[in-house]
Scaffold this active site. Structure first.
Site, mmCIF file in Angstrom:
data_model
loop_
_atom_site.group_PDB
_atom_site.id
_atom_site.type_symbol
_atom_site.label_atom_id
_atom_site.label_comp_id
_atom_site.label_asym_id
_atom_site.label_seq_id
_atom_site.Cartn_x
_atom_site.Cartn_y
_atom_site.Cartn_z
ATOM 1 N N LYS A 84 40.280 45.747 61.693
ATOM 2 C CA LYS A 84 40.585 45.187 63.021
ATOM 3 C C LYS A 84 39.412 45.292 63.970
ATOM 4 C CE LYS A 84 41.998 49.540 62.447
ATOM 5 N NZ LYS A 84 42.832 50.335 61.550
ATOM 6 N N VAL B 76 46.521 44.544 61.295
ATOM 7 C CA VAL B 76 47.438 44.865 62.405
ATOM 8 C C VAL B 76 48.760 45.368 61.835
ATOM 9 C CG1 VAL B 76 48.676 43.963 64.406
ATOM 10 C CG2 VAL B 76 46.402 43.086 63.864
ATOM 11 N N LYS C 43 43.533 45.734 67.668
ATOM 12 C CA LYS C 43 44.671 44.982 67.099
ATOM 13 C C LYS C 43 45.221 43.991 68.121
ATOM 14 C CE LYS C 43 45.710 48.913 64.106
ATOM 15 N NZ LYS C 43 46.354 50.239 64.089
ATOM 16 N N GLY D 2 48.764 54.139 57.102
ATOM 17 C CA GLY D 2 48.835 54.818 55.814
ATOM 18 C C GLY D 2 48.435 53.896 54.679
HETATM 19 N N1 HSE Z 1 44.616 54.623 62.531
HETATM 20 C C1 HSE Z 1 45.499 53.514 62.447
HETATM 21 C C2 HSE Z 1 46.850 53.920 63.011
HETATM 22 C C3 HSE Z 1 45.626 53.080 61.022
HETATM 23 O O1 HSE Z 1 47.072 55.115 63.230
HETATM 24 O O2 HSE Z 1 47.677 53.059 63.238
HETATM 25 C C4 HSE Z 1 46.275 51.736 60.842
HETATM 26 O O3 HSE Z 1 45.522 50.716 61.423
#
Ligand code: HSE
Length: 440
Positions: free
Chosen positions: A106, A133, A206, A303
């Site tokens: 992203k 996203v 995002k 994840g």
């Molecule tokens: N670090 C991001 C989150 C991972 O915690 O949503 C997924 O994009």
């Protein structure tokens, strides 16, 4: 009948790459049965070949040479290396070599989207990014296919699993901010640099990607107002809970007469809000379309498993022949003439929650409320707040305002600090009711 074969090269093999390895190698036959496609992971290029890697990825396909992804024996390149420097080179060189690209990056799309889209359209290849996203939620395909008939008036989302996990664990499990963040890192939700999660940057990346899909704009990333969760304390979560509010880091996009309003900020949701109950690493996104009304996606956004699910869906989409066609035909990716559009701050009035550690403790309540009133803010409620879990922090004063313009609120908060009523910078955040669309 022979299944159509597609040979995949992958850059990077971290949390998401391991998940893609599982799906393409361990689950190869099941995926072939489901799709009629023979999708083979033939090369994995990683920067440090000594690092532990996916259990299902054989050593024989691992290389330290990223350039080998552009050879003729690879049909499609999956970029999961992260960051915006090497990843940009991997993506642009794959495009130049005539490969379709799948990425979950992203940051790369938010900062370099128009350059990448233009290069891909000129080369006649596709760039797909369902994993960028909300991980496993089919948000991008949902908008580009399922909602394409709609003018999207607004969208909003909980787009970062790490922040949502931290906020939930602090309130529900009594963890400190630092411990909850460490757990999110250990569980593989956080970015390599978790500052990007908690300072709101990942959410804003995002948001910028969604703004292109929903509004057809390419946001000038630097102009998006972004506030993360670092100033939110347990006291705010407890006070909000008592008031019937849930604190979430929200990404908001609204199309206004003056252009797109895009912003990221911690927000209190009222009990009626559709995102109430989206806790832990959960993500959710709502779109408000002129024909469909309100549509909401909800599920696991962070994840390895959920994000790999999205990445492989893009690989399948390309292998089926749909991905490149969709990408090269939809005008929102025709960036030849596009300029980066500045985002705006919210302009509609909102109710605000204010919390400050006040000189004089409980006795200061009326003075602080009067100070805000004097700055043009209608105060609906003002009271001291204490809770056993934050007793050591002293007495706080919390206030709720009537709907107020952001600019008025900001000036009033500045005034509180200058006037010495607050011993530290007050925390203030908007209280949001469900969005009311023109077509409910
Ligand atoms: N670090 C991001 C989150 C991972 O915690 O949503 C997924 O994009």
């Amino acid at each position: 009948m022979h299944a159509k074969s597609i040979r995949v090269g992958m850059a990077g093999c971290g949390t998401v790459g391991c998940g893609v390895g599982d799906l393409l190698i361990r689950d190869h036959d099941a995926l072939a049965a489901r799709t009629g496609l023979d999708i083979r992971l033939v090369r994995v290029a990683i920067r440090d070949v000594c690092k532990s890697r996916a259990p299902h990825v054989p050593d024989a396909i691992i290389t330290g040479d990223l350039a080998t992804l552009n050879r003729a024996d690879v049909d499609l390149v999956v970029e999961l290396i992260g960051g915006t420097t090497v990843a940009r080179q991997v993506v642009l060189s794959a495009i130049a070599a005539g490969k379709d690209v799948v990425t979950a990056n992203k940051a790369l799309l938010a900062l370099h989207g128009p350059e990448i889209y233009a290069a891909a359209r000129a080369a006649g290849v596709g760039v797909l990014f369902e994993g960028s996203v909300c991980g496993g939620l089919p948000v991008i395909g949902g908008v580009l296919r399922g909602l394409i008939a709609n003018r999207i008036d607004a969208f909003e989302g909980i787009l970062n699993g790490t922040c949502n996990y931290v906020l939930t664990e602090m309130l529900v499990a009594g963890k400190s901010f630092a411990d909850a963040l460490a757990d999110a890192q250990r569980l593989g939700y956080a970015e390599a640099d978790p500052a990007l999660d908690i300072n709101g940057t990942d959410t804003a990346h995002k948001l910028a990607v969604l703004a292109t899909l929903a509004f057809g704009v390419h946001a000038d990333f630097a102009t998006i107002p972004v506030e993360g969760i670092t100033r939110i304390g347990l006291v705010d979560l407890l006070a909000g809970h008592e008031l019937g509010f849930a604190c979430k880091l929200l990404a908001v996009g609204r199309m206004t007469e003056d252009g797109p309003a895009l912003y990221v900020r911690p927000t209190f949701l009222t009990r009626e809000h559709p995102f109430v109950g989206v806790d832990g690493r959960g993500n959710a996104v709502s779109f408000y379309g002129h024909s469909v009304g309100h549509v909401m996606f909800k599920g696991m956004g962070a994840g390895g498993g959920p994000t790999a699910s999205a990445v492989v869906s893009d690989v399948v989409e390309i292998a089926l022949g749909n991905g490149r066609r969709t990408f090269t035909q939809l005008p929102m990716f025709d960036t030849a003439a596009a300029t980066r559009q500045a985002a705006m701050r919210p302009t509609a009035p909102a109710r605000f929650y204010v919390r400050c550690a006040a000189r004089g403790g409980a006795a200061a309540v009326s003075g602080i409320a009067d100070g805000l009133r004097g700055a043009g803010v209608a105060v609906q409620e003002a009271r001291p707040f204490t809770h056993p879990a934050v007793a050591a922090e002293g007495t706080y004063v919390i206030l709720l305002t009537a709907p107020t313009m952001e600019s008025t609120m900001r000036a009033a908060i500045d005034g509180m600090q200058k006037g010495g009523a607050a011993t530290e910078a007050p925390v203030y955040l908007p209280v949001t009711d469900p969005f009311v669309s023109s077509n409910p």
